[in-house]
Design a protein around this motif. Structure first.
Motif, PDB file in Angstrom:
ATOM      1  N   ILE A 438       0.832  -1.211   0.000  1.00  0.00           N
ATOM      2  CA  ILE A 438       0.000   0.000   0.000  1.00  0.00           C
ATOM      3  C   ILE A 438       0.864   1.258   0.000  1.00  0.00           C
ATOM      4  O   ILE A 438       0.617   2.205  -0.762  1.00  0.00           O
ATOM      5  CB  ILE A 438      -0.964  -0.011   1.204  1.00  0.00           C
ATOM      6  CG1 ILE A 438      -2.140  -0.950   0.924  1.00  0.00           C
ATOM      7  CG2 ILE A 438      -1.482   1.397   1.522  1.00  0.00           C
ATOM      8  CD1 ILE A 438      -3.023  -1.200   2.129  1.00  0.00           C
ATOM      9  N   VAL A 439       1.892   1.293   0.847  1.00  0.00           N
ATOM     10  CA  VAL A 439       2.745   2.489   0.913  1.00  0.00           C
ATOM     11  C   VAL A 439       3.456   2.703  -0.422  1.00  0.00           C
ATOM     12  O   VAL A 439       3.576   3.834  -0.907  1.00  0.00           O
ATOM     13  CB  VAL A 439       3.761   2.387   2.071  1.00  0.00           C
ATOM     14  CG1 VAL A 439       4.650   3.628   2.100  1.00  0.00           C
ATOM     15  CG2 VAL A 439       3.043   2.247   3.413  1.00  0.00           C
ATOM     16  N   GLN A 440       3.918   1.623  -1.041  1.00  0.00           N
ATOM     17  CA  GLN A 440       4.563   1.760  -2.351  1.00  0.00           C
ATOM     18  C   GLN A 440       3.589   2.278  -3.401  1.00  0.00           C
ATOM     19  O   GLN A 440       3.933   3.144  -4.217  1.00  0.00           O
ATOM     20  CB  GLN A 440       5.124   0.412  -2.802  1.00  0.00           C
ATOM     21  CG  GLN A 440       6.286  -0.085  -1.950  1.00  0.00           C
ATOM     22  CD  GLN A 440       6.935  -1.307  -2.562  1.00  0.00           C
ATOM     23  OE1 GLN A 440       7.530  -1.230  -3.640  1.00  0.00           O
ATOM     24  NE2 GLN A 440       6.822  -2.445  -1.894  1.00  0.00           N
ATOM     25  N   LEU A 441       2.364   1.777  -3.375  1.00  0.00           N
ATOM     26  CA  LEU A 441       1.370   2.191  -4.363  1.00  0.00           C
ATOM     27  C   LEU A 441       0.937   3.639  -4.152  1.00  0.00           C
ATOM     28  O   LEU A 441       0.639   4.353  -5.108  1.00  0.00           O
ATOM     29  CB  LEU A 441       0.156   1.254  -4.314  1.00  0.00           C
ATOM     30  CG  LEU A 441       0.428  -0.166  -4.832  1.00  0.00           C
ATOM     31  CD1 LEU A 441      -0.691  -1.116  -4.436  1.00  0.00           C
ATOM     32  CD2 LEU A 441       0.621  -0.173  -6.352  1.00  0.00           C
ATOM     33  N   ILE A 442       0.924   4.090  -2.908  1.00  0.00           N
ATOM     34  CA  ILE A 442       0.669   5.509  -2.635  1.00  0.00           C
ATOM     35  C   ILE A 442       1.819   6.356  -3.170  1.00  0.00           C
ATOM     36  O   ILE A 442       1.613   7.394  -3.803  1.00  0.00           O
ATOM     37  CB  ILE A 442       0.449   5.741  -1.126  1.00  0.00           C
ATOM     38  CG1 ILE A 442      -0.865   5.112  -0.664  1.00  0.00           C
ATOM     39  CG2 ILE A 442       0.451   7.237  -0.796  1.00  0.00           C
ATOM     40  CD1 ILE A 442      -1.066   5.112   0.842  1.00  0.00           C
ATOM     41  N   ASP A 443       3.053   5.892  -2.917  1.00  0.00           N
ATOM     42  CA  ASP A 443       4.235   6.605  -3.405  1.00  0.00           C
ATOM     43  C   ASP A 443       4.222   6.709  -4.936  1.00  0.00           C
ATOM     44  O   ASP A 443       4.619   7.727  -5.513  1.00  0.00           O
ATOM     45  CB  ASP A 443       5.496   5.869  -2.922  1.00  0.00           C
ATOM     46  CG  ASP A 443       6.785   6.611  -3.227  1.00  0.00           C
ATOM     47  OD1 ASP A 443       6.742   7.848  -3.320  1.00  0.00           O
ATOM     48  OD2 ASP A 443       7.826   5.959  -3.373  1.00  0.00           O
ATOM     49  N   LEU A 444       3.729   5.661  -5.595  1.00  0.00           N
ATOM     50  CA  LEU A 444       3.662   5.636  -7.059  1.00  0.00           C
ATOM     51  C   LEU A 444       2.420   6.342  -7.612  1.00  0.00           C
ATOM     52  O   LEU A 444       2.218   6.400  -8.820  1.00  0.00           O
ATOM     53  CB  LEU A 444       3.659   4.183  -7.552  1.00  0.00           C
ATOM     54  CG  LEU A 444       4.959   3.388  -7.366  1.00  0.00           C
ATOM     55  CD1 LEU A 444       4.709   1.902  -7.568  1.00  0.00           C
ATOM     56  CD2 LEU A 444       6.034   3.890  -8.332  1.00  0.00           C
ATOM     57  N   LYS A 445       1.554   6.824  -6.676  1.00  0.00           N
ATOM     58  CA  LYS A 445       0.311   7.512  -7.049  1.00  0.00           C
ATOM     59  C   LYS A 445      -0.694   6.578  -7.720  1.00  0.00           C
ATOM     60  O   LYS A 445      -1.585   7.025  -8.447  1.00  0.00           O
ATOM     61  CB  LYS A 445       0.593   8.746  -7.912  1.00  0.00           C
ATOM     62  CG  LYS A 445       1.410   9.814  -7.186  1.00  0.00           C
ATOM     63  CD  LYS A 445       1.603  11.066  -8.037  1.00  0.00           C
ATOM     64  CE  LYS A 445       2.231  12.209  -7.230  1.00  0.00           C
ATOM     65  NZ  LYS A 445       3.467  11.869  -6.538  1.00  0.00           N
ATOM     66  N   ARG A 446      -0.547   5.280  -7.481  1.00  0.00           N
ATOM     67  CA  ARG A 446      -1.570   4.320  -7.913  1.00  0.00           C
ATOM     68  C   ARG A 446      -2.759   4.353  -6.952  1.00  0.00           C
ATOM     69  O   ARG A 446      -3.881   4.022  -7.335  1.00  0.00           O
ATOM     70  CB  ARG A 446      -0.993   2.901  -7.955  1.00  0.00           C
ATOM     71  CG  ARG A 446       0.110   2.707  -8.966  1.00  0.00           C
ATOM     72  CD  ARG A 446      -0.449   2.669 -10.388  1.00  0.00           C
ATOM     73  NE  ARG A 446       0.598   2.362 -11.359  1.00  0.00           N
ATOM     74  CZ  ARG A 446       1.390   3.247 -11.929  1.00  0.00           C
ATOM     75  NH1 ARG A 446       1.254   4.531 -11.637  1.00  0.00           N
ATOM     76  NH2 ARG A 446       2.312   2.889 -12.812  1.00  0.00           N
ATOM     77  N   LEU A 447      -2.473   4.699  -5.696  1.00  0.00           N
ATOM     78  CA  LEU A 447      -3.511   4.912  -4.698  1.00  0.00           C
ATOM     79  C   LEU A 447      -3.358   6.334  -4.168  1.00  0.00           C
ATOM     80  O   LEU A 447      -2.239   6.834  -4.028  1.00  0.00           O
ATOM     81  CB  LEU A 447      -3.382   3.915  -3.544  1.00  0.00           C
ATOM     82  CG  LEU A 447      -3.712   2.449  -3.860  1.00  0.00           C
ATOM     83  CD1 LEU A 447      -3.274   1.547  -2.700  1.00  0.00           C
ATOM     84  CD2 LEU A 447      -5.202   2.274  -4.124  1.00  0.00           C
ATOM     85  N   LYS A 448      -4.487   6.961  -3.837  1.00  0.00           N
ATOM     86  CA  LYS A 448      -4.448   8.355  -3.394  1.00  0.00           C
ATOM     87  C   LYS A 448      -3.880   8.478  -1.989  1.00  0.00           C
ATOM     88  O   LYS A 448      -3.015   9.319  -1.712  1.00  0.00           O
ATOM     89  CB  LYS A 448      -5.862   8.937  -3.452  1.00  0.00           C
ATOM     90  CG  LYS A 448      -5.933  10.422  -3.106  1.00  0.00           C
ATOM     91  CD  LYS A 448      -7.365  10.917  -3.235  1.00  0.00           C
ATOM     92  CE  LYS A 448      -7.458  12.405  -2.852  1.00  0.00           C
ATOM     93  NZ  LYS A 448      -8.855  12.895  -2.947  1.00  0.00           N
ATOM     94  N   ASN A 449      -4.376   7.645  -1.057  1.00  0.00           N
ATOM     95  CA  ASN A 449      -3.946   7.717   0.348  1.00  0.00           C
ATOM     96  C   ASN A 449      -4.366   6.433   1.054  1.00  0.00           C
ATOM     97  O   ASN A 449      -4.986   5.542   0.451  1.00  0.00           O
ATOM     98  CB  ASN A 449      -4.531   8.955   1.048  1.00  0.00           C
ATOM     99  CG  ASN A 449      -6.044   9.056   0.892  1.00  0.00           C
ATOM    100  OD1 ASN A 449      -6.748   8.047   0.919  1.00  0.00           O
ATOM    101  ND2 ASN A 449      -6.546  10.265   0.725  1.00  0.00           N
ATOM    102  N   ILE A 450      -4.070   6.359   2.335  1.00  0.00           N
ATOM    103  CA  ILE A 450      -4.370   5.141   3.088  1.00  0.00           C
ATOM    104  C   ILE A 450      -5.873   4.932   3.246  1.00  0.00           C
ATOM    105  O   ILE A 450      -6.356   3.794   3.284  1.00  0.00           O
ATOM    106  CB  ILE A 450      -3.644   5.152   4.456  1.00  0.00           C
ATOM    107  CG1 ILE A 450      -3.754   3.767   5.115  1.00  0.00           C
ATOM    108  CG2 ILE A 450      -4.177   6.250   5.354  1.00  0.00           C
ATOM    109  CD1 ILE A 450      -2.907   3.605   6.343  1.00  0.00           C
TER     110      ILE A 450
END
Length: 460
Positions: A438-450
């Motif tokens: 999840i943290v990686q995907l947030i960093d990659l902007k694949r996810l907006k936030n937690i």
């Protein structure tokens, strides 16, 4: 589709898991598993760090052979342990393992300089003899590591990060396990460092996970022949922090990570360092977005693991699935207090029998009754911990999310429901890997936030 590579290292083994995010679904594929081996020297136990790094590189290589679309790498590990770096940026020696017992007189000496009460009021960490604070004090004052060339210390996930990227980072969640942070300021405690005469230069500024990444070294890319530039993302370095990040929590949720240690708590904005927390083993540790994991550390499924080990050593073929069946057949009532000697007992079966007899004057012999007592005692301990957390936090708790391998034990879940009297939700069994991804995907902007990530997890 976004693919990321998650390294989740425990104190016995490590895994490389590719997480593929597609159409609001997270698919986890394990590509490499390895032992986090130790070496023994002068009656002390050390991590074989060269072996760990070789296995990390092997995991990266295997992951890219399977999925060439991997976009980043993240690392989480167990807490407290660290390695020393010399002035040339080299590892001074293998990192010592927390399994090396720090002498009790060292711990007493630390608390002559800063009382345990004052220490807890600052850092909010419960007393454990393997905490970083005691290890550092021992290294500096008794092993004289600073005179041997030690310049800075890096926690294990940060040491791996340094070897992969060349960047020294002191990440918040892993540092929060050390007994060296000011839990309320979420920075190093100047008071603790000054009272113990620790040089301030042995650490750098605290960096929070998420939105931080650096490229994998070219020499590693060339060595393992992946033929692609890739970043290493700064995820929550502590595995239990990753697990909580990977939990579908809401505003009034608690969580329970069922493992060898069970961690029951809430996510909070502020640290709570009332003295009763120290007495009851309540800890304040870091999470994503500068949150605090306010939680109780409980001797957990180790009790069941030890019973299985003992019975298997007697050539009795019994598995955890049998535990559920046996315990369900017992009509025995009551529970016993789980205390620290459950960690070190030579015979878990005898200890449970003795404690039950002491409390109820009833002799138990059958496995089904021994197991029922074990499950009931865990349930009661969870109930006591939850009540204390509610009292100290003044937080209304409406449901509890269960995480980890314990979610596969139906009788344990049944027991938790009975003792906690709360709405129960089953979160990911692979919670640490999920949080890492999840943290990686947030960093990659694949996810907006937690919050977005947790809604997706909850919907599955």
């Amino acid at each position: 589709m976004g693919s990321v590579l998650c390294f989740d290292l425990g104190a016995s083994s490590g895994r490389a898991v590719v997480a593929r995010y597609k159409q609001n679904n997270l698919e986890l594929l394990e590509v490499h598993r390895f032992l986090t081996t130790t070496l023994k020297e002068d009656q002390k136990i050390y991590w074989d760090f060269n072996h760990i790094m070789n296995e990390i590189k092997e995991g990266i290589k295997k992951a890219f052979e399977m999925d060439g679309n991997i976009e980043s790498i993240g690392i989480d590990t167990w807490g407290c342990d660290y390695g020393w770096i010399n002035k040339n940026g080299e590892l001074l020696r293998n990192p010592r393992s927390y399994r090396t017992e720090i002498p009790e007189e060292i711990i007493q000496e630390v608390h002559q300089k800063i009382s345990s009460k004052e220490h807890y009021e600052i850092c909010g960490n419960a007393y454990f003899n393997f905490n970083t604070i005691y290890q550092l004090y021992y290294d500096i004052n008794y092993e004289k590591v600073l005179l041997k060339g030690a310049k800075e210390f890096l926690f294990i996930p940060n040491l791996i990060y340094y070897n992969l990227t060349g960047k020294k980072i002191w990440e918040y969640t892993i540092a929060s396990t050390s007994g060296l942070l000011d839990a309320k300021k979420k920075e190093w405690s100047e008071t603790i460092f000054d009272k113990l005469n620790f040089p301030h230069g042995i650490k750098g500024r605290i960096t929070h996970p998420g939105y931080v990444s650096f490229p994998l070294k070219d020499e590693i890319i060339n060595e393992i022949k992946i033929g692609k530039k890739i970043n290493v993302s700064l995820v929550a370095g502590h595995d239990s922090a990753c697990a909580v990040i990977g939990a579908p929590l809401e505003k009034n949720s608690a969580y329970l990570i069922n493992g060898t240690w069970s961690l029951l708590g809430i996510e909070n904005d502020i640290a709570i360092t009332d003295v009763i927390g120290r007495e009851k083993g309540i800890v304040n540790e870091g999470s994503l977005d500068k949150k605090i994991r306010f939680m109780s550390m409980i001797i957990g499924t180790w009790i069941l693991q030890k019973l299985k080990l003992e019975w298997n050593e007697l050539s009795e073929d019994i598995d955890f699935k049998d535990f559920e069946k046996f315990a369900d057949q017992s009509g025995l009532q009551g529970d016993i207090e789980i205390s620290e000697d459950f960690l070190t007992t030579n015979s878990m079966e005898s200890l449970i029998k003795d404690r039950y007899f002491e409390k109820y004057n009833i002799t138990i012999k059958e496995k089904k009754d021994i197991l029922k007592v074990a499950y009931n005692s865990l349930g009661n301990k969870y109930k006591e911990s939850l009540e204390l957390i509610k009292e100290l936090s003044k937080k209304k708790i409406e449901n509890i999310v269960l995480l980890g391998g314990g979610n596969q034990d139906k009788f344990l879940i049944k027991t938790i429901k009975k003792y906690l009297d709360l709405s129960i939700e089953l979160g990911p069994v692979e919670a640490s890997v999920t949080g890492n991804a999840i943290v990686q995907l947030i960093d990659l902007k694949r996810l907006k936030n937690i919050d977005e990530a947790r809604k997706i997890i909850k919907s599955k």
